[in-house]
Scaffold this motif. Structure first.
Motif, PDB file in Angstrom:
ATOM      1  N   VAL A   1       0.850  -1.186   0.000  1.00  0.00           N
ATOM      2  CA  VAL A   1       0.000   0.000   0.000  1.00  0.00           C
ATOM      3  C   VAL A   1       0.883   1.232   0.000  1.00  0.00           C
ATOM      4  CG1 VAL A   1      -1.846   1.229   1.190  1.00  0.00           C
ATOM      5  CG2 VAL A   1      -1.735  -1.266   1.315  1.00  0.00           C
TER       6      VAL A   1
ATOM      7  N   TRP B   1       1.348   4.206   1.187  1.00  0.00           N
ATOM      8  CA  TRP B   1       0.908   5.181   2.187  1.00  0.00           C
ATOM      9  C   TRP B   1       1.434   6.569   1.862  1.00  0.00           C
ATOM     10  CZ3 TRP B   1      -2.939   3.074   4.165  1.00  0.00           C
ATOM     11  CH2 TRP B   1      -2.954   1.763   4.630  1.00  0.00           C
ATOM     12  N   ARG B   2       2.639   6.649   1.303  1.00  0.00           N
ATOM     13  CA  ARG B   2       3.219   7.964   1.010  1.00  0.00           C
ATOM     14  C   ARG B   2       2.333   8.746   0.043  1.00  0.00           C
ATOM     15  NH1 ARG B   2       8.297  10.640   0.706  1.00  0.00           N
ATOM     16  NH2 ARG B   2       7.776  12.707  -0.061  1.00  0.00           N
TER      17      ARG B   2
ATOM     18  N   GLN C   1      -0.941   8.550  -0.335  1.00  0.00           N
ATOM     19  CA  GLN C   1      -2.118   9.051   0.371  1.00  0.00           C
ATOM     20  C   GLN C   1      -1.769  10.227   1.278  1.00  0.00           C
ATOM     21  OE1 GLN C   1      -4.855   6.255   2.144  1.00  0.00           O
ATOM     22  NE2 GLN C   1      -3.972   4.538   1.016  1.00  0.00           N
ATOM     23  N   VAL C   2      -0.660  10.112   1.989  1.00  0.00           N
ATOM     24  CA  VAL C   2      -0.250  11.190   2.886  1.00  0.00           C
ATOM     25  C   VAL C   2       0.035  12.466   2.104  1.00  0.00           C
ATOM     26  CG1 VAL C   2       1.606  11.972   4.410  1.00  0.00           C
ATOM     27  CG2 VAL C   2       0.611   9.700   4.719  1.00  0.00           C
TER      28      VAL C   2
ATOM     29  N   LEU D   1      -5.198   7.912  11.556  1.00  0.00           N
ATOM     30  CA  LEU D   1      -4.115   7.004  11.174  1.00  0.00           C
ATOM     31  C   LEU D   1      -4.000   5.889  12.204  1.00  0.00           C
ATOM     32  CD1 LEU D   1      -0.642   8.019   9.828  1.00  0.00           C
ATOM     33  CD2 LEU D   1      -0.766   6.452  11.760  1.00  0.00           C
TER      34      LEU D   1
ATOM     35  N   TYR E   1      -1.667   2.886  13.610  1.00  0.00           N
ATOM     36  CA  TYR E   1      -0.223   2.681  13.608  1.00  0.00           C
ATOM     37  C   TYR E   1       0.159   1.557  14.556  1.00  0.00           C
ATOM     38  CZ  TYR E   1       4.734   4.099  13.662  1.00  0.00           C
ATOM     39  OH  TYR E   1       6.105   4.144  13.533  1.00  0.00           O
TER      40      TYR E   1
ATOM     41  N   PHE F   1       6.767   4.812   7.839  1.00  0.00           N
ATOM     42  CA  PHE F   1       5.726   4.483   6.866  1.00  0.00           C
ATOM     43  C   PHE F   1       5.390   2.996   6.873  1.00  0.00           C
ATOM     44  CE2 PHE F   1       6.788   8.629   5.134  1.00  0.00           C
ATOM     45  CZ  PHE F   1       5.555   9.095   4.715  1.00  0.00           C
TER      46      PHE F   1
ATOM     47  N   ILE G   1       2.568   1.921   9.316  1.00  0.00           N
ATOM     48  CA  ILE G   1       1.206   2.415   9.157  1.00  0.00           C
ATOM     49  C   ILE G   1       0.288   1.260   8.724  1.00  0.00           C
ATOM     50  CG2 ILE G   1      -0.284   3.976   7.822  1.00  0.00           C
ATOM     51  CD1 ILE G   1       2.081   5.881   7.607  1.00  0.00           C
ATOM     52  N   LYS G   2      -0.884   1.181   9.350  1.00  0.00           N
ATOM     53  CA  LYS G   2      -1.831   0.109   9.041  1.00  0.00           C
ATOM     54  C   LYS G   2      -3.057   0.604   8.283  1.00  0.00           C
ATOM     55  CE  LYS G   2       0.673  -3.000  10.859  1.00  0.00           C
ATOM     56  NZ  LYS G   2       1.374  -3.952   9.952  1.00  0.00           N
ATOM     57  N   ALA G   3      -3.424   1.851   8.475  1.00  0.00           N
ATOM     58  CA  ALA G   3      -4.592   2.379   7.773  1.00  0.00           C
ATOM     59  C   ALA G   3      -4.589   3.902   7.867  1.00  0.00           C
ATOM     60  CB  ALA G   3      -5.884   1.817   8.366  1.00  0.00           C
ATOM     61  N   ILE G   4      -5.166   4.528   6.834  1.00  0.00           N
ATOM     62  CA  ILE G   4      -5.344   5.980   6.806  1.00  0.00           C
ATOM     63  C   ILE G   4      -6.756   6.261   6.313  1.00  0.00           C
ATOM     64  CG2 ILE G   4      -4.660   8.125   5.648  1.00  0.00           C
ATOM     65  CD1 ILE G   4      -1.822   7.115   5.581  1.00  0.00           C
TER      66      ILE G   4
END
Length: 288
Positions: A111, A113-114, A116-117, A129, A131, A183, A186-189
């Motif tokens: 995923v 994540w970067r 999305q962030v 977030l 974590y 990063f 991270i598990k979900a955003i």
């Protein structure tokens, strides 16, 4: 009785024969006193140890590619990171535990994540977030501000969050809302409604003094306050906005005796305690 051999005719570009002979010489594959391209082809087909070594990544190359994989992942280039990881698994000289760990990493859902962030930062969009910290505890943060920082060869996500209960005895109460996250943990955003924090991260104003060669050699950092950078006699004073003293303390250790944290006392005392602990670890006497 001689073994029956098959004949193979190859059509190759000019110069290829010489290149094959040089490769055979490197692998010590000869016919009589001459390097043997035919013997090289047989060795490739049989996957002899010499040939496998030729196409195998050594530990130094593996380490470099794994570092590149981390940077690509943190930068949001998950596909390229997986390609490099597959190359390491296919061609790297790996001990069994390392191979198993990388295999599990390669088979995890990737995923970005970067990506999305970056989108939430550009849109000034608050988000929640989920974590997993180093103690395998799941934490949820309500993020009102975020920025990307690069520290010691990898990218990190710095956030200002509403939650503070996860810090039982904070070293710096002024920074209790700041977090520095990896990063890959991270598990979900999930985006949420609300206001983006215009003030950014909380910070301490830290005064540093540089001596000797570092007076001229010091290279300013992004968070240095340029108008307060000045040389007074043999000392260079640098003032920096510090959102996470952890990284600053590691940096000052590298400067050794050429840099001193002058203030605030909380950061200076923390660095002093680190020095005391280090001396005790090496059985050096500390005198008051």
């Amino acid at each position: 009785m001689s073994r029956k051999k098959e004949t193979l005719t190859l059509s190759v570009p000019p110069g290829t024969k010489e290149q094959l002979e040089e490769l055979a010489r490197r692998l010590n594959i000869f016919w009589g006193k001459s390097p043997s391209p035919s013997g090289l082809i047989v060795a490739i087909a049989q996957q002899t140890p010499e040939v496998r070594k030729l196409f195998t990544l050594n530990p130094t190359q593996v380490e470099a590619l794994l570092q590149a994989t981390k940077i690509l992942t943190d930068s949001g280039h998950a596909g390229q990171a997986q390609t490099l990881l597959s190359l390491v698994l296919d061609q790297g000289e790996l001990e069994a535990p390392m191979r198993q760990s990388l295999w599990q990493l390669a088979n995890q859902p990737s995923v970005a994540w970067r990506t999305q962030v970056d989108r939430h930062i550009n849109n000034q969009q608050p988000f929640r977030l989920l974590y997993l910290n180093a103690q395998d505890e799941e934490l949820e943060f309500t993020v009102r501000y975020a920025e990307i920082s690069f520290e010691e060869k990898r990218f990190y996500l710095e956030i200002w969050c509403e939650e503070t209960n996860d810090l039982k005895n904070p070293d710096y109460p002024e920074l209790v809302h700041n977090r520095c996250l990896r990063f890959d943990r991270i598990k979900a955003i999930e985006p949420m409604d609300g206001l983006w924090r215009e003030e950014g991260l909380d910070f301490l104003k830290v005064y540093l003094h540089f001596y000797r060669g570092m007076v001229k050699a010091y290279e300013p950092r992004q968070k240095d306050i340029s108008e307060e950078d000045q040389v007074i006699g043999d000392v260079r004073q640098v003032v920096r906005r510090v959102s996470n003293p952890f990284w600053l303390i590691r940096e000052v250790f590298r400067y050794g005796e050429d840099c001193v944290i002058v203030s605030p006392d909380s950061v200076r005392d923390r660095f002093q305690q680190k020095l005391i602990d280090l001396c005790r670890q090496y059985n050096l006497e500390i005198r008051d």
